[in-house]
Design an enzyme around this catalytic site. Structure first.
Site, PDB file in Angstrom:
ATOM      1  N   ASP A   1      89.333   3.279  74.434  1.00 48.07           N
ATOM      2  CA  ASP A   1      90.156   4.297  73.771  1.00 48.07           C
ATOM      3  C   ASP A   1      89.889   4.316  72.262  1.00 48.07           C
ATOM      4  O   ASP A   1      90.813   4.380  71.459  1.00 48.07           O
ATOM      5  CB  ASP A   1      91.637   4.038  74.053  1.00 48.07           C
ATOM      6  CG  ASP A   1      92.512   5.254  73.760  1.00 48.07           C
ATOM      7  OD1 ASP A   1      91.971   6.367  73.664  1.00 48.07           O
ATOM      8  OD2 ASP A   1      93.736   5.076  73.617  1.00 48.07           O
ATOM      9  N   LEU A   2      88.624   4.262  71.897  1.00 49.21           N
ATOM     10  CA  LEU A   2      88.258   4.247  70.488  1.00 49.21           C
ATOM     11  C   LEU A   2      88.414   5.649  69.903  1.00 49.21           C
ATOM     12  O   LEU A   2      87.795   6.606  70.363  1.00 49.21           O
ATOM     13  CB  LEU A   2      86.818   3.776  70.312  1.00 49.21           C
ATOM     14  CG  LEU A   2      86.325   3.653  68.879  1.00 49.21           C
ATOM     15  CD1 LEU A   2      87.177   2.659  68.102  1.00 49.21           C
ATOM     16  CD2 LEU A   2      84.877   3.235  68.859  1.00 49.21           C
TER      17      LEU A   2
END
Length: 67
Positions: free
Chosen positions: A30-31
């Protein structure tokens, strides 16, 4: 500090952090900018919201995982 130098410093920290996580067997899935905290006093970055991170060992045994 010139903007390009700051950008390179940020990219270097991000790449080192992601490599360290990968070396530890973790994928951070979930960058995004909202999940990166910046400490201006120490000039360091921190990832938050690791709830969707995955364990590479667990994924390797899953039939849907293809490296």
């Amino acid at each position: 500090m010139a903007r390009s130098l700051v950008l390179w410093e940020v990219l270097e920290q991000l790449s080192f952090a992601l490599q360290a996580m990968h070396d530890a067997g973790v994928i951070y899935r979930d960058l995004k900018p909202d999940n990166i905290l910046v400490d201006k006093s120490s000039r360091s970055l921190r990832f938050i919201d690791l709830g969707s991170a995955a364990d590479l060992q667990a994924l390797a045994g899953a039939s849907r995982y293809k490296p």
